[in-house]
Motif scaffolding. Structure first.
Motif, short mmCIF file in Angstrom:
data_model
loop_
_atom_site.label_atom_id
_atom_site.label_comp_id
_atom_site.label_asym_id
_atom_site.label_seq_id
_atom_site.Cartn_x
_atom_site.Cartn_y
_atom_site.Cartn_z
N ASP A 30 33.99 4.85 84.54
CA ASP A 30 32.60 5.13 84.89
C ASP A 30 31.98 5.96 83.77
O ASP A 30 32.43 7.09 83.51
CB ASP A 30 32.56 5.89 86.22
N LEU A 31 30.96 5.41 83.11
CA LEU A 31 30.27 6.14 82.04
C LEU A 31 29.57 7.34 82.64
O LEU A 31 28.52 7.21 83.28
CB LEU A 31 29.28 5.22 81.33
N ASN A 32 30.15 8.52 82.46
CA ASN A 32 29.68 9.68 83.21
C ASN A 32 30.28 10.93 82.59
O ASN A 32 31.50 11.03 82.48
CB ASN A 32 30.12 9.54 84.67
N ARG A 33 29.43 11.87 82.22
CA ARG A 33 29.94 13.15 81.71
C ARG A 33 29.52 14.29 82.62
O ARG A 33 29.44 15.44 82.20
CB ARG A 33 29.47 13.38 80.28
N GLY A 34 29.26 13.95 83.87
CA GLY A 34 28.97 15.00 84.84
C GLY A 34 30.26 15.63 85.35
O GLY A 34 31.36 15.28 84.94
N ASN A 35 30.11 16.54 86.29
CA ASN A 35 31.27 17.26 86.81
C ASN A 35 31.81 16.64 88.09
O ASN A 35 32.95 16.90 88.46
CB ASN A 35 30.91 18.73 87.08
#
Length: 125
Positions: free
Chosen positions: A98-103
């Motif tokens: 999942d392209l995601n750099r959240g927490n």
């Protein structure tokens, strides 16, 4: 993008397996990674997920305390250590990105962009 899952097989109840997923064609550290499973006639559900930096993890209630997800950003791999396996853990296991750099670790199939081919885990009683 390729996600190559491996490590599945046949194991007796109470045994252990370690699944691995090698990722290529993407900037691995930009992605949350997840392991899902799908048993015959059932929906694909999340087993465990890990954030892009490995700080946050999620484990489904059914596997908490038995399975552990980890990742190695230097090697572009994500692993799932499965201990105390039960017959109900029998399923095809898929890794996903999942392209995601959240927490917050993504937990639903629709949030994941890329999928591996799956590896079969069979737990005999």
């Amino acid at each position: 993008v390729q996600l190559q899952a491996s490590g599945g097989g046949l194991v007796q109840a109470g045994g252990s397996l370690r699944l691995s997923c090698a990722a290529s064609g993407l900037t691995f550290s930009n992605y949350h990674m997840g392991w899902f499973r799908q048993a015959p006639g059932k929906e694909r559900d999340i087993v465990a997920g890990i954030s892009w930096n490995g700080v946050s993890t999620y484990h489904a209630t059914s596997v908490k305390g038995r399975f552990t997800i980890s990742r190695d950003n230097a090697k572009n791999t994500v692993s799932l250590q499965m201990n105390s396996l039960k017959p109900e853990d029998t399923a095809v296991y898929y890794c996903a990105a999942d392209l995601n750099r959240g927490n917050l670790v993504s937990r639903t199939t629709r949030e994941y962009d890329y999928w591996g081919q799956g590896t079969l885990v069979t737990v005999s009683s």
